[in-house]
Design a protein around this motif. Structure first.
Motif, PDB file in Angstrom:
ATOM      1  N   LEU A 114      36.313  47.630  41.153  1.00 31.77           N
ATOM      2  CA  LEU A 114      35.226  47.581  40.165  1.00 31.77           C
ATOM      3  C   LEU A 114      34.082  48.501  40.577  1.00 31.77           C
ATOM      4  O   LEU A 114      33.459  49.160  39.754  1.00 31.77           O
ATOM      5  CB  LEU A 114      34.724  46.141  39.991  1.00 31.77           C
ATOM      6  CG  LEU A 114      35.628  45.211  39.179  1.00 31.77           C
ATOM      7  CD1 LEU A 114      34.997  43.829  39.082  1.00 31.77           C
ATOM      8  CD2 LEU A 114      35.873  45.763  37.768  1.00 31.77           C
ATOM      9  N   ARG A 115      33.796  48.551  41.873  1.00 33.91           N
ATOM     10  CA  ARG A 115      32.764  49.474  42.353  1.00 33.91           C
ATOM     11  C   ARG A 115      33.149  50.927  42.097  1.00 33.91           C
ATOM     12  O   ARG A 115      32.308  51.743  41.713  1.00 33.91           O
ATOM     13  CB  ARG A 115      32.570  49.312  43.854  1.00 33.91           C
ATOM     14  CG  ARG A 115      31.696  48.162  44.228  1.00 33.91           C
ATOM     15  CD  ARG A 115      31.629  48.088  45.734  1.00 33.91           C
ATOM     16  NE  ARG A 115      30.756  47.033  46.158  1.00 33.91           N
ATOM     17  CZ  ARG A 115      29.437  47.111  46.149  1.00 33.91           C
ATOM     18  NH1 ARG A 115      28.836  48.211  45.756  1.00 33.91           N
ATOM     19  NH2 ARG A 115      28.710  46.094  46.532  1.00 33.91           N
ATOM     20  N   GLU A 116      34.390  51.241  42.325  1.00 26.70           N
ATOM     21  CA  GLU A 116      34.838  52.617  42.094  1.00 26.70           C
ATOM     22  C   GLU A 116      34.697  52.974  40.616  1.00 26.70           C
ATOM     23  O   GLU A 116      34.328  54.094  40.271  1.00 26.70           O
ATOM     24  CB  GLU A 116      36.300  52.787  42.531  1.00 26.70           C
ATOM     25  CG  GLU A 116      36.549  52.557  44.004  1.00 26.70           C
ATOM     26  CD  GLU A 116      36.011  53.680  44.886  1.00 26.70           C
ATOM     27  OE1 GLU A 116      36.084  54.849  44.462  1.00 26.70           O
ATOM     28  OE2 GLU A 116      35.498  53.389  45.984  1.00 26.70           O
ATOM     29  N   VAL A 151      34.903  29.602  40.693  1.00 22.03           N
ATOM     30  CA  VAL A 151      34.518  30.352  39.506  1.00 22.03           C
ATOM     31  C   VAL A 151      34.705  31.826  39.826  1.00 22.03           C
ATOM     32  O   VAL A 151      34.175  32.317  40.819  1.00 22.03           O
ATOM     33  CB  VAL A 151      33.055  30.080  39.110  1.00 22.03           C
ATOM     34  CG1 VAL A 151      32.715  30.818  37.822  1.00 22.03           C
ATOM     35  CG2 VAL A 151      32.802  28.588  38.964  1.00 22.03           C
ATOM     36  N   VAL A 152      35.493  32.509  39.006  1.00 22.68           N
ATOM     37  CA  VAL A 152      35.765  33.932  39.193  1.00 22.68           C
ATOM     38  C   VAL A 152      34.938  34.713  38.177  1.00 22.68           C
ATOM     39  O   VAL A 152      35.144  34.582  36.975  1.00 22.68           O
ATOM     40  CB  VAL A 152      37.265  34.240  38.982  1.00 22.68           C
ATOM     41  CG1 VAL A 152      37.542  35.724  39.189  1.00 22.68           C
ATOM     42  CG2 VAL A 152      38.123  33.383  39.881  1.00 22.68           C
ATOM     43  N   GLU A 153      33.997  35.509  38.673  1.00 24.15           N
ATOM     44  CA  GLU A 153      33.192  36.347  37.779  1.00 24.15           C
ATOM     45  C   GLU A 153      33.644  37.804  37.903  1.00 24.15           C
ATOM     46  O   GLU A 153      34.031  38.244  38.977  1.00 24.15           O
ATOM     47  CB  GLU A 153      31.720  36.264  38.142  1.00 24.15           C
ATOM     48  CG  GLU A 153      31.103  34.898  37.951  1.00 24.15           C
ATOM     49  CD  GLU A 153      29.690  34.847  38.513  1.00 24.15           C
ATOM     50  OE1 GLU A 153      28.744  35.037  37.752  1.00 24.15           O
ATOM     51  OE2 GLU A 153      29.562  34.614  39.738  1.00 24.15           O
ATOM     52  N   GLY A 154      33.559  38.531  36.828  1.00 20.98           N
ATOM     53  CA  GLY A 154      33.832  39.966  36.884  1.00 20.98           C
ATOM     54  C   GLY A 154      35.236  40.371  36.506  1.00 20.98           C
ATOM     55  O   GLY A 154      35.543  41.563  36.476  1.00 20.98           O
ATOM     56  N   CYS A 155      36.093  39.413  36.197  1.00 24.46           N
ATOM     57  CA  CYS A 155      37.444  39.790  35.761  1.00 24.46           C
ATOM     58  C   CYS A 155      37.342  40.483  34.397  1.00 24.46           C
ATOM     59  O   CYS A 155      36.807  39.915  33.447  1.00 24.46           O
ATOM     60  CB  CYS A 155      38.339  38.559  35.655  1.00 24.46           C
ATOM     61  SG  CYS A 155      39.999  38.956  35.057  1.00 24.46           S
ATOM     62  N   PRO A 156      37.839  41.712  34.282  1.00 24.54           N
ATOM     63  CA  PRO A 156      37.747  42.420  33.005  1.00 24.54           C
ATOM     64  C   PRO A 156      38.431  41.658  31.874  1.00 24.54           C
ATOM     65  O   PRO A 156      39.379  40.910  32.120  1.00 24.54           O
ATOM     66  CB  PRO A 156      38.476  43.743  33.296  1.00 24.54           C
ATOM     67  CG  PRO A 156      38.340  43.936  34.776  1.00 24.54           C
ATOM     68  CD  PRO A 156      38.434  42.536  35.337  1.00 24.54           C
ATOM     69  N   LEU A 187      30.974  42.420  42.439  1.00 24.50           N
ATOM     70  CA  LEU A 187      31.320  42.618  41.029  1.00 24.50           C
ATOM     71  C   LEU A 187      32.496  41.738  40.621  1.00 24.50           C
ATOM     72  O   LEU A 187      32.482  41.117  39.574  1.00 24.50           O
ATOM     73  CB  LEU A 187      31.638  44.091  40.780  1.00 24.50           C
ATOM     74  CG  LEU A 187      30.431  45.015  40.883  1.00 24.50           C
ATOM     75  CD1 LEU A 187      30.864  46.463  40.752  1.00 24.50           C
ATOM     76  CD2 LEU A 187      29.406  44.686  39.800  1.00 24.50           C
ATOM     77  N   PHE A 188      33.512  41.701  41.442  1.00 30.20           N
ATOM     78  CA  PHE A 188      34.568  40.708  41.278  1.00 30.20           C
ATOM     79  C   PHE A 188      34.209  39.613  42.261  1.00 30.20           C
ATOM     80  O   PHE A 188      34.402  39.749  43.459  1.00 30.20           O
ATOM     81  CB  PHE A 188      35.939  41.309  41.591  1.00 30.20           C
ATOM     82  CG  PHE A 188      37.081  40.484  41.055  1.00 30.20           C
ATOM     83  CD1 PHE A 188      37.712  40.832  39.873  1.00 30.20           C
ATOM     84  CD2 PHE A 188      37.527  39.352  41.718  1.00 30.20           C
ATOM     85  CE1 PHE A 188      38.769  40.081  39.367  1.00 30.20           C
ATOM     86  CE2 PHE A 188      38.576  38.583  41.219  1.00 30.20           C
ATOM     87  CZ  PHE A 188      39.203  38.951  40.044  1.00 30.20           C
ATOM     88  N   MET A 247      42.781  36.798  49.909  1.00 33.14           N
ATOM     89  CA  MET A 247      41.500  37.394  50.273  1.00 33.14           C
ATOM     90  C   MET A 247      41.565  38.918  50.146  1.00 33.14           C
ATOM     91  O   MET A 247      40.586  39.562  49.745  1.00 33.14           O
ATOM     92  CB  MET A 247      41.106  36.992  51.687  1.00 33.14           C
ATOM     93  CG  MET A 247      40.748  35.516  51.832  1.00 33.14           C
ATOM     94  SD  MET A 247      39.471  34.938  50.673  1.00 33.14           S
ATOM     95  CE  MET A 247      38.040  35.837  51.277  1.00 33.14           C
ATOM     96  N   ALA A 248      42.699  39.491  50.499  1.00 39.59           N
ATOM     97  CA  ALA A 248      42.845  40.945  50.369  1.00 39.59           C
ATOM     98  C   ALA A 248      42.805  41.370  48.903  1.00 39.59           C
ATOM     99  O   ALA A 248      42.146  42.347  48.540  1.00 39.59           O
ATOM    100  CB  ALA A 248      44.148  41.398  51.026  1.00 39.59           C
ATOM    101  N   TRP A 249      43.480  40.623  48.039  1.00 42.54           N
ATOM    102  CA  TRP A 249      43.438  40.943  46.610  1.00 42.54           C
ATOM    103  C   TRP A 249      42.004  40.864  46.070  1.00 42.54           C
ATOM    104  O   TRP A 249      41.571  41.719  45.287  1.00 42.54           O
ATOM    105  CB  TRP A 249      44.330  39.985  45.812  1.00 42.54           C
ATOM    106  CG  TRP A 249      45.798  40.280  45.854  1.00 42.54           C
ATOM    107  CD1 TRP A 249      46.775  39.494  46.383  1.00 42.54           C
ATOM    108  CD2 TRP A 249      46.472  41.442  45.314  1.00 42.54           C
ATOM    109  NE1 TRP A 249      48.002  40.086  46.220  1.00 42.54           N
ATOM    110  CE2 TRP A 249      47.857  41.275  45.562  1.00 42.54           C
ATOM    111  CE3 TRP A 249      46.049  42.603  44.647  1.00 42.54           C
ATOM    112  CZ2 TRP A 249      48.811  42.218  45.178  1.00 42.54           C
ATOM    113  CZ3 TRP A 249      46.996  43.542  44.261  1.00 42.54           C
ATOM    114  CH2 TRP A 249      48.354  43.362  44.522  1.00 42.54           C
ATOM    115  N   LEU A 250      41.279  39.834  46.484  1.00 42.65           N
ATOM    116  CA  LEU A 250      39.898  39.681  46.009  1.00 42.65           C
ATOM    117  C   LEU A 250      39.031  40.850  46.481  1.00 42.65           C
ATOM    118  O   LEU A 250      38.225  41.394  45.726  1.00 42.65           O
ATOM    119  CB  LEU A 250      39.317  38.348  46.507  1.00 42.65           C
ATOM    120  CG  LEU A 250      39.962  37.092  45.904  1.00 42.65           C
ATOM    121  CD1 LEU A 250      39.426  35.835  46.577  1.00 42.65           C
ATOM    122  CD2 LEU A 250      39.713  37.031  44.395  1.00 42.65           C
TER     123      LEU A 250
END
Lengths: 317, 317, 317, 317
Positions: free
Chosen positions: D309-311, D26-31, D9-10, D299-302
């Motif tokens: 987002l899943r939650e 490319v970053v997808e899913g950022c609110p 999702l992110f 990587m941890a932040w990602l």
């Protein structure tokens, strides 16, 4: 993707709880024409069960697998392979206990969910019971990779507590009830486990896993390590994964922690809404690391199958 | 992803063949706390079955669904929901016929695979039998979206051959054995079907599907149309999908082709290796479009559930 | 998966807005060793631009593509291929207009988001500008499938409004500025478009798309239809998709609606928070169906590339 | 999914090689609605670069990031965020060397590909250069999780070779050029590094990473550990990952191996087709573990952003 699925091309979706009627999985992506039958999968499930009645867990219901789809006339068809394992004695063992402690759908249920106890099965790391489904799926992956590509994979207990158990012999490992690769050390291991069992204590273990990759996969690269490492990390009670590669070979060491389950005693609430601890009844398994061996092997086979399908797609083989 | 899965967050993986022991599916991503029981899903399956003995297909085995996991004490737990439907009379009807024509795993099997006959179940478009699994999964999605968000969805036969059948009344549609939304036209429809049945002929249909989306989904946008359109396109025998949107509303028209199944008479080879046609025995369904209605509804519910979970993730609701 | 990605194995992630500095995409899964250079992709972009100055849209900035990665010494490396196209005249054309109407991040932004106008680019259906990225990616897919497997694909305008335009000649189609496959009909088409342009009116179109699949893909099956149909449905302004298959051949008909964009005049709010309509300035394209032809072709190529990679994984070729 | 993407999702798709014109992602899913600007990402990139000229790698080109899409008027729009970083001095440093050794697309290229050297960037574990793209994407994830949920995350060098470096002070860590959380130990560390550098030797490191999770995420469960552990395992030169959880807290220890890159000296072939070793020129970084700190954090932040987002989708928050 939802949290109980593994893989992209060779994909396993598992389901089921120990307190429900059945567990199982759906295996997608298995190439057609592979000889598959119930005994093949049953053998893998047998290997997963404690092999010495007294040594490990007391629960030893016979897991009988049924192939529901994807196999026709003894061969895979290329369609999803659904595998089903009915649970035994569901009501007597688990249900009543759970029922006393929370009622899903009511206020306490929300609490239960919010505080993530539910999560212990929700993100990939399997409950002890659910691992049977993974082992069944792993048997399919293993069979394909052995038959089609001659890939070999083996795991053994390399360390229990302070006890170092170097690999000596494959045949001895094959006969070992505790996945020890040196028959001369079995008594020592059993004595140590007995001591911990008597004390109600438990001990950590270190599992070693070796994959032999013939051509055209003999220079696996980091993508393979990655796939493998992630799969192993998803197994319950695994605390650390270390890995290495050499031409024709992948190697991993997996640390399994002492406690039989990450969340025991589990935080829950009783029907009055008060916080409660869900205690484990019965004898504890003094070393879950032993039981983890066939599960780690299964996850490794699944990861390799997915990787090989990707390589095929990319034209590397 | 492998080809028998739908959705990303609300995800269904289906399995099973009409000639095997069972069909079913695993539903991942259903939020916890939803009241789910067997009758809920059974009702959806009943709606799928031909409602007039003489009118449609002759095969009318009772589909009995069993919930294997993911529901505890009548509520969804957030874990995968596995649904199982056993097949009836497997050997008598299908197996012997298939056996005469090819042996998977031998040379003809490769041919069979290579020429894609296998594909008719492999890529998303369901066989008639597999649609039961989708309908069962759709019942879960529907229940959640109705209860939680008040989303409404309905499909009906808007056209059979040259016969235009405009929507008149929701109650009449609910009672109609042929998903016609105008009770005064039922006789006319039945007469037309009887004529085609007598001739061994078949006729195409046009299904209309309407989704009502309350706030906060009342301005759905193209992403919704896309999700919906793709799901509908994956249904067997669908030849065309047309769609439109308006505030609070999505609308689709689906053309279902006359022949009962894309590949009948199916190309296969007999045991001597000669090309053969696998003919359908028994009476043909003169209009598969009618049977498609609950399947199209189920696929639309599944697509909407996946979309709504995405919207929740993005914070839109 | 997030909403601007297509495909699983041959995967395209596109980005960019017409009012931003650039658009582009990342193509994953392209097999290594394929000869790729800028002119190859540039040619596809040229084909997308209106070929007659007066005939179609007035905006005709030259799209210059840059290959940022994944190609070394003129060959694909198997790594992600990033393609970049800078926008021209950004500030003059779009930015100021948008700025007058809403301020993202403030209250009106939430409204804007909630009401889904944002969604028109969010779920797969491309804005007119973003289609350039898809066309660039499609050129890579096309090149691979033509070179490696001899797959052929072609689309043409089969119908504009009431005008039927049957296929006559491939060479005439190749030269046609309006993707008409019959040179003798060009004048008639141009006259019709001129009439609509003069009236500020617009007209729908029907595109026909034909794929020729040589061995080993000549019995494509429903999975191929599905993949193709879904890709076509994701193109902006597409209202209906119809498809069919025959040995060695897939065929689709795509209805493109008259209005130049689904959401024009777009609902938005001005800086005072009042509802406003974002009107299109300048001359309208009287038939977006013509511009859609190369976009539909590109999406079809991308869908086929993903499908072929799957077939390779499954061992079918 | 293809191998250079992370998350569902992110989702981040990275591209680019050190010998090409640019890298990026490319970053997808950022609110939507998140304040994002170039300095925010630039600061993260600066932190990644060696902070002491003499201490680490000699290559220290300034990474200038450009935001290509997904941000409008200083706020995320919910659309894909493309980030671009141009490479400097491409031809002088890398290209000529590579050119001498193999020609992609010819026979040796196949060999190159088949033997998996290509794989070192192909499956998720980033090359040193590509990590800049991950760090840039991580800055977006970090900003969102800090602003929206108050999640805190920090990593430091806990061990270099035999040197134990316990955490002492966050402010000292923030100022440390070597990500050491105890200023009184800096000289000792530098002396050790200088010794190894002089010897042309290298040394392993152990990084500790701590995540603080406020409500509603304070009981993270195994799904979180899994997501985190897998992301960390994908970083170049990581040999082992260990993790643990407590209420409100996730903790991981990451072992980074001594050699600066897994495959150096890399096996390749020269233009005459003979096996060759691609040697590293210039001074070696004696401890890549130090450079790994900001990459592991990213990587941890990602991973956390994808999990959150899943939650949200599941309704847990």
């Amino acid at each position: 993707m939802a949290g109980n699925s593994f893989g992209t091309l060779f994909r396993v979706t598992s389901f089921g709880e120990s307190h429900g009627p059945a567990i199982g999985c759906v295996v997608e992506g298995c190439p057609p024409g592979l000889a598959i039958d119930t005994p093949l999968i049953q053998a893998a499930l047998e290997r997963r069960r404690p092999r010495l009645a007294g040594a490990l867990s007391q629960r030893s219901e016979p897991d009988q697998v049924e192939i529901l789809s994807g196999v026709f006339d003894g061969r895979s068809t290329g369609q999803p392979i659904a595998l089903l394992i009915r649970n035994q004695d569901v009501r007597l063992i688990d249900y009543s206990r759970l029922d006393r402690l929370f009622r899903p759908g009511h206020a306490e249920y929300t609490y239960w969910h919010k505080y993530g106890i539910n999560d212990h099965r929700g993100g990939g790391r399997a409950s002890a019971r659910e691992t049977a489904a993974r082992v069944a799926a792993g048997a399919v992956a293993r069979h394909w990779l052995e038959q089609r590509y001659g890939i070999a994979l083996s795991a053994w207990v390399a360390c229990i507590g302070e006890l170092q158990l170097p690999f000596r012999d494959a045949a001895e490992l094959a006969r070992s009830p505790r996945f020890v690769a040196d028959a001369s050390r079995e008594e020592e291991v059993e004595a140590m486990l007995a001591r911990h069992r008597a004390d109600g204590d438990s001990v950590g273990a270190r599992i070693e896993l070796l994959v032999r990759l013939p051509e055209p996969f003999d220079r696996p690269g980091d993508a393979w390590l990655d796939t493998l490492g992630r799969a192993l990390m998803g197994v319950n009670a695994v605390k650390a994964v270390e890995f290495d590669e050499a031409p024709g070979e992948l190697r991993a060491w997996i640390a399994v922690k002492p406690t039989p389950s990450v969340h025991l005693p589990r935080r829950t609430i009783d029907k009055a809404g008060r916080p409660a601890l869900l205690m484990t009844r019965g004898k504890r398994d003094p070393c879950v690391g032993i039981r983890a061996v066939p599960v780690l092997e299964a996850m490794a086979w699944l990861a390799l199958a997915d990787r090989v399908l990707r390589e095929r797609a990319s034209g590397a083989c």
